[in-house]
Design a protein around this motif. Structure first.
Motif, PDB file in Angstrom:
ATOM      1  N   ASN A 161      41.536  53.373  20.698  1.00  0.00           N
ATOM      2  CA  ASN A 161      42.580  53.951  21.546  1.00  0.00           C
ATOM      3  C   ASN A 161      43.907  53.212  21.484  1.00  0.00           C
ATOM      4  OD1 ASN A 161      40.769  55.921  22.678  1.00  0.00           O
ATOM      5  ND2 ASN A 161      39.836  54.236  23.805  1.00  0.00           N
ATOM      6  N   HIS A 162      43.979  52.177  20.685  1.00  0.00           N
ATOM      7  CA  HIS A 162      45.194  51.377  20.584  1.00  0.00           C
ATOM      8  C   HIS A 162      45.473  51.045  19.126  1.00  0.00           C
ATOM      9  CE1 HIS A 162      43.589  50.667  24.640  1.00  0.00           C
ATOM     10  NE2 HIS A 162      44.854  50.581  25.006  1.00  0.00           N
ATOM     11  N   ASP A 163      46.719  50.712  18.847  1.00  0.00           N
ATOM     12  CA  ASP A 163      47.116  50.316  17.498  1.00  0.00           C
ATOM     13  C   ASP A 163      46.714  48.853  17.308  1.00  0.00           C
ATOM     14  OD1 ASP A 163      48.158  50.752  15.045  1.00  0.00           O
ATOM     15  OD2 ASP A 163      50.261  50.811  15.661  1.00  0.00           O
ATOM     16  N   PHE A 164      45.469  48.630  16.917  1.00  0.00           N
ATOM     17  CA  PHE A 164      44.911  47.285  16.812  1.00  0.00           C
ATOM     18  C   PHE A 164      44.143  47.171  15.504  1.00  0.00           C
ATOM     19  CE2 PHE A 164      41.872  43.875  17.600  1.00  0.00           C
ATOM     20  CZ  PHE A 164      42.646  42.934  18.264  1.00  0.00           C
ATOM     21  N   LEU A 165      44.461  46.140  14.730  1.00  0.00           N
ATOM     22  CA  LEU A 165      43.829  45.924  13.431  1.00  0.00           C
ATOM     23  C   LEU A 165      42.662  44.952  13.575  1.00  0.00           C
ATOM     24  CD1 LEU A 165      44.418  45.912  10.106  1.00  0.00           C
ATOM     25  CD2 LEU A 165      44.906  43.559  10.729  1.00  0.00           C
ATOM     26  N   LEU A 166      41.511  45.330  13.061  1.00  0.00           N
ATOM     27  CA  LEU A 166      40.363  44.429  13.035  1.00  0.00           C
ATOM     28  C   LEU A 166      40.067  44.092  11.578  1.00  0.00           C
ATOM     29  CD1 LEU A 166      38.115  42.882  14.449  1.00  0.00           C
ATOM     30  CD2 LEU A 166      36.727  44.962  14.356  1.00  0.00           C
ATOM     31  N   HIS A 167      40.338  42.854  11.208  1.00  0.00           N
ATOM     32  CA  HIS A 167      40.135  42.363   9.840  1.00  0.00           C
ATOM     33  C   HIS A 167      38.892  41.480   9.866  1.00  0.00           C
ATOM     34  CE1 HIS A 167      42.074  40.206   6.147  1.00  0.00           C
ATOM     35  NE2 HIS A 167      40.774  40.058   6.131  1.00  0.00           N
ATOM     36  N   GLN A 168      37.770  42.061   9.440  1.00  0.00           N
ATOM     37  CA  GLN A 168      36.517  41.307   9.414  1.00  0.00           C
ATOM     38  C   GLN A 168      36.338  40.631   8.070  1.00  0.00           C
ATOM     39  OE1 GLN A 168      33.810  44.259  11.692  1.00  0.00           O
ATOM     40  NE2 GLN A 168      32.489  42.515  11.210  1.00  0.00           N
ATOM     41  N   ILE A 169      35.973  39.367   8.112  1.00  0.00           N
ATOM     42  CA  ILE A 169      35.643  38.609   6.910  1.00  0.00           C
ATOM     43  C   ILE A 169      34.125  38.454   6.923  1.00  0.00           C
ATOM     44  CG2 ILE A 169      35.852  36.392   5.735  1.00  0.00           C
ATOM     45  CD1 ILE A 169      38.682  36.179   7.048  1.00  0.00           C
ATOM     46  N   THR A 170      33.473  39.054   5.940  1.00  0.00           N
ATOM     47  CA  THR A 170      32.012  39.105   5.893  1.00  0.00           C
ATOM     48  C   THR A 170      31.441  37.948   5.065  1.00  0.00           C
ATOM     49  OG1 THR A 170      31.969  40.451   3.897  1.00  0.00           O
ATOM     50  CG2 THR A 170      32.094  41.642   6.022  1.00  0.00           C
ATOM     51  N   MET A 171      30.135  37.846   5.077  1.00  0.00           N
ATOM     52  CA  MET A 171      29.460  36.838   4.246  1.00  0.00           C
ATOM     53  C   MET A 171      29.760  37.069   2.771  1.00  0.00           C
ATOM     54  SD  MET A 171      28.030  34.635   6.112  1.00  0.00           S
ATOM     55  CE  MET A 171      27.493  34.412   7.791  1.00  0.00           C
ATOM     56  N   ASP A 172      29.832  38.336   2.362  1.00  0.00           N
ATOM     57  CA  ASP A 172      30.180  38.641   0.968  1.00  0.00           C
ATOM     58  C   ASP A 172      31.579  38.116   0.638  1.00  0.00           C
ATOM     59  OD1 ASP A 172      27.762  39.842   0.404  1.00  0.00           O
ATOM     60  OD2 ASP A 172      28.516  41.900   0.597  1.00  0.00           O
ATOM     61  N   ASP A 173      32.528  38.302   1.568  1.00  0.00           N
ATOM     62  CA  ASP A 173      33.891  37.801   1.350  1.00  0.00           C
ATOM     63  C   ASP A 173      33.879  36.279   1.171  1.00  0.00           C
ATOM     64  OD1 ASP A 173      34.951  40.389   1.698  1.00  0.00           O
ATOM     65  OD2 ASP A 173      35.146  40.092   3.863  1.00  0.00           O
ATOM     66  N   LEU A 174      33.090  35.598   2.008  1.00  0.00           N
ATOM     67  CA  LEU A 174      33.016  34.140   1.909  1.00  0.00           C
ATOM     68  C   LEU A 174      32.363  33.710   0.599  1.00  0.00           C
ATOM     69  CD1 LEU A 174      31.938  33.257   5.570  1.00  0.00           C
ATOM     70  CD2 LEU A 174      34.225  33.046   4.543  1.00  0.00           C
ATOM     71  N   GLU A 175      31.303  34.422   0.226  1.00  0.00           N
ATOM     72  CA  GLU A 175      30.613  34.111  -1.017  1.00  0.00           C
ATOM     73  C   GLU A 175      31.537  34.325  -2.213  1.00  0.00           C
ATOM     74  OE1 GLU A 175      26.713  35.899  -3.000  1.00  0.00           O
ATOM     75  OE2 GLU A 175      26.355  35.125  -0.972  1.00  0.00           O
ATOM     76  N   ASN A 176      32.290  35.425  -2.195  1.00  0.00           N
ATOM     77  CA  ASN A 176      33.224  35.705  -3.299  1.00  0.00           C
ATOM     78  C   ASN A 176      34.313  34.636  -3.381  1.00  0.00           C
ATOM     79  OD1 ASN A 176      31.808  38.018  -3.971  1.00  0.00           O
ATOM     80  ND2 ASN A 176      33.140  39.361  -2.779  1.00  0.00           N
ATOM     81  N   ALA A 177      34.733  34.106  -2.220  1.00  0.00           N
ATOM     82  CA  ALA A 177      35.788  33.086  -2.201  1.00  0.00           C
ATOM     83  C   ALA A 177      35.325  31.785  -2.838  1.00  0.00           C
ATOM     84  CB  ALA A 177      36.238  32.839  -0.767  1.00  0.00           C
ATOM     85  N   VAL A 178      34.028  31.527  -2.799  1.00  0.00           N
ATOM     86  CA  VAL A 178      33.493  30.320  -3.412  1.00  0.00           C
ATOM     87  C   VAL A 178      33.775  30.340  -4.908  1.00  0.00           C
ATOM     88  CG1 VAL A 178      31.356  29.088  -3.982  1.00  0.00           C
ATOM     89  CG2 VAL A 178      31.686  30.006  -1.688  1.00  0.00           C
ATOM     90  N   PHE A 179      33.718  31.527  -5.497  1.00  0.00           N
ATOM     91  CA  PHE A 179      33.868  31.671  -6.947  1.00  0.00           C
ATOM     92  C   PHE A 179      35.266  32.087  -7.365  1.00  0.00           C
ATOM     93  CE2 PHE A 179      29.421  32.586  -5.812  1.00  0.00           C
ATOM     94  CZ  PHE A 179      28.837  31.508  -6.443  1.00  0.00           C
ATOM     95  N   ASP A 180      36.170  32.277  -6.406  1.00  0.00           N
ATOM     96  CA  ASP A 180      37.534  32.723  -6.714  1.00  0.00           C
ATOM     97  C   ASP A 180      38.491  31.549  -6.557  1.00  0.00           C
ATOM     98  OD1 ASP A 180      39.949  33.939  -7.017  1.00  0.00           O
ATOM     99  OD2 ASP A 180      39.713  35.350  -5.363  1.00  0.00           O
ATOM    100  N   ASP A 181      38.912  30.993  -7.648  1.00  0.00           N
ATOM    101  CA  ASP A 181      39.808  29.834  -7.621  1.00  0.00           C
ATOM    102  C   ASP A 181      41.220  30.182  -7.187  1.00  0.00           C
ATOM    103  OD1 ASP A 181      37.815  28.114  -8.358  1.00  0.00           O
ATOM    104  OD2 ASP A 181      38.255  28.257 -10.495  1.00  0.00           O
ATOM    105  N   SER A 182      41.593  31.471  -7.217  1.00  0.00           N
ATOM    106  CA  SER A 182      42.949  31.861  -6.836  1.00  0.00           C
ATOM    107  C   SER A 182      43.144  31.853  -5.326  1.00  0.00           C
ATOM    108  CB  SER A 182      43.296  33.257  -7.393  1.00  0.00           C
ATOM    109  OG  SER A 182      42.534  34.239  -6.695  1.00  0.00           O
ATOM    110  N   VAL A 183      42.030  31.885  -4.577  1.00  0.00           N
ATOM    111  CA  VAL A 183      42.132  31.916  -3.109  1.00  0.00           C
ATOM    112  C   VAL A 183      42.459  30.528  -2.602  1.00  0.00           C
ATOM    113  CG1 VAL A 183      40.886  32.365  -0.975  1.00  0.00           C
ATOM    114  CG2 VAL A 183      40.529  33.840  -2.927  1.00  0.00           C
TER     115      VAL A 183
END
Length: 183
Positions: A161-183
Motif C-alpha cells: 500500500n506504500h511506495d516502499f522498496l524491499l531489497h532482499q539479499i538471499t543465501m544464493d546472493d551471499l554465496e555468489n558474492a563469495v565467488f565474485d571478485d568484482s563485488v
C-alpha cells in the motif's frame, strides 16, 4: 521509479548464522554485499541509512557505511533502537562493539523511551522504520528463517500500500558474492 533517500538495513542476527567470532569469513562476505547494495542506492540519491542496533547484519553494516561515507560525504547513518537501554544486558565484548558503532553514527535515538517491557515495543519499532524510510535492504532468505522474518513480513505488507522498496539479499546472493571478485 522513486528516489530512495532513506534505507533501513537489517537481517540475520549473528547467532542465526552461527557467527560467534568477529573474524568469521561470513562477516566479510555480508559486509561486501551490503556495501555494494548501499552504493547502488547512493548513486541514485540515498542520504540516510537506519539500523536498529542488533548484533549481526545491522552492526556489521556500520563498517561498509563508514567506508562509503569517505566517498559519499553526504551519507548519514542512524541507529534507532526499539527501546531505551537496548543492549545493556549483552556481554562486554558485544557492548563494546555496539558502542563503537554508536560513536560512528550521525544520530542515535530509541522509538520507545522506556526500557524493554513487551513485544509491542518491537512492533512499534518496525512500524517506525517502515514509515520513516523509502526501502530496506534485508539480508534474509525465506528458506532459512530467523527473527528478521517479522520485519520482512511487515515490510511486504507495508509495500503493498506504500511506495516502499524491499531489497532482499538471499543465501544464493551471499554465496555468489563469495565467488565474485568484482563485488
Amino acid at each position: 521509479m522513486q528516489t530512495i533517500r532513506t534505507l533501513v538495513v537489517t537481517g540475520y542476527r549473528s547467532f542465526e548464522l552461527g557467527v560467534f567470532q568477529e573474524n568469521d569469513p561470513k562477516i566479510k562476505v555480508i559486509k561486501k554485499v551490503i556495501k555494494t547494495a548501499i552504493k547502488q542506492y547512493l548513486e541514485e540519491g540515498l542520504e540516510w541509512v537506519l539500523i536498529g542496533g542488533n548484533l549481526g547484519v545491522e552492526i556489521w553494516a556500520a563498517e561498509p557505511i563508514e567506508e562509503l561515507k569517505k566517498e559519499y560525504p553526504e551519507l548519514k547513518f542512524s541507529i534507532i533502537y526499539p527501546y531505551l537501554e537496548f543492549g545493556n544486558n549483552w556481554n562486554e565484548a558485544n557492548q563494546a562493539m555496539l558502542q563503537k558503532v554508536v560513536e560512528q553514527a550521525d544520530y542515535v535515538d530509541a522509538v520507545s523511551h522506556l526500557p524493554y517491557q513487551n513485544s509491542s515495543q518491537l512492533k512499534n519499532h518496525t512500524h517506525f522504520l517502515l514509515t520513516h524510510a523509502d526501502g530496506a535492504i534485508v539480508v534474509y532468505d525465506d528458506e532459512f528463517t530467523g527473527k528478521s522474518a517479522y520485519f520482512v513480513h511487515d515490510a511486504k505488507g507495508y509495500a503493498q500500500n506504500h511506495d516502499f522498496l524491499l531489497h532482499q539479499i538471499t543465501m544464493d546472493d551471499l554465496e555468489n558474492a563469495v565467488f565474485d571478485d568484482s563485488v
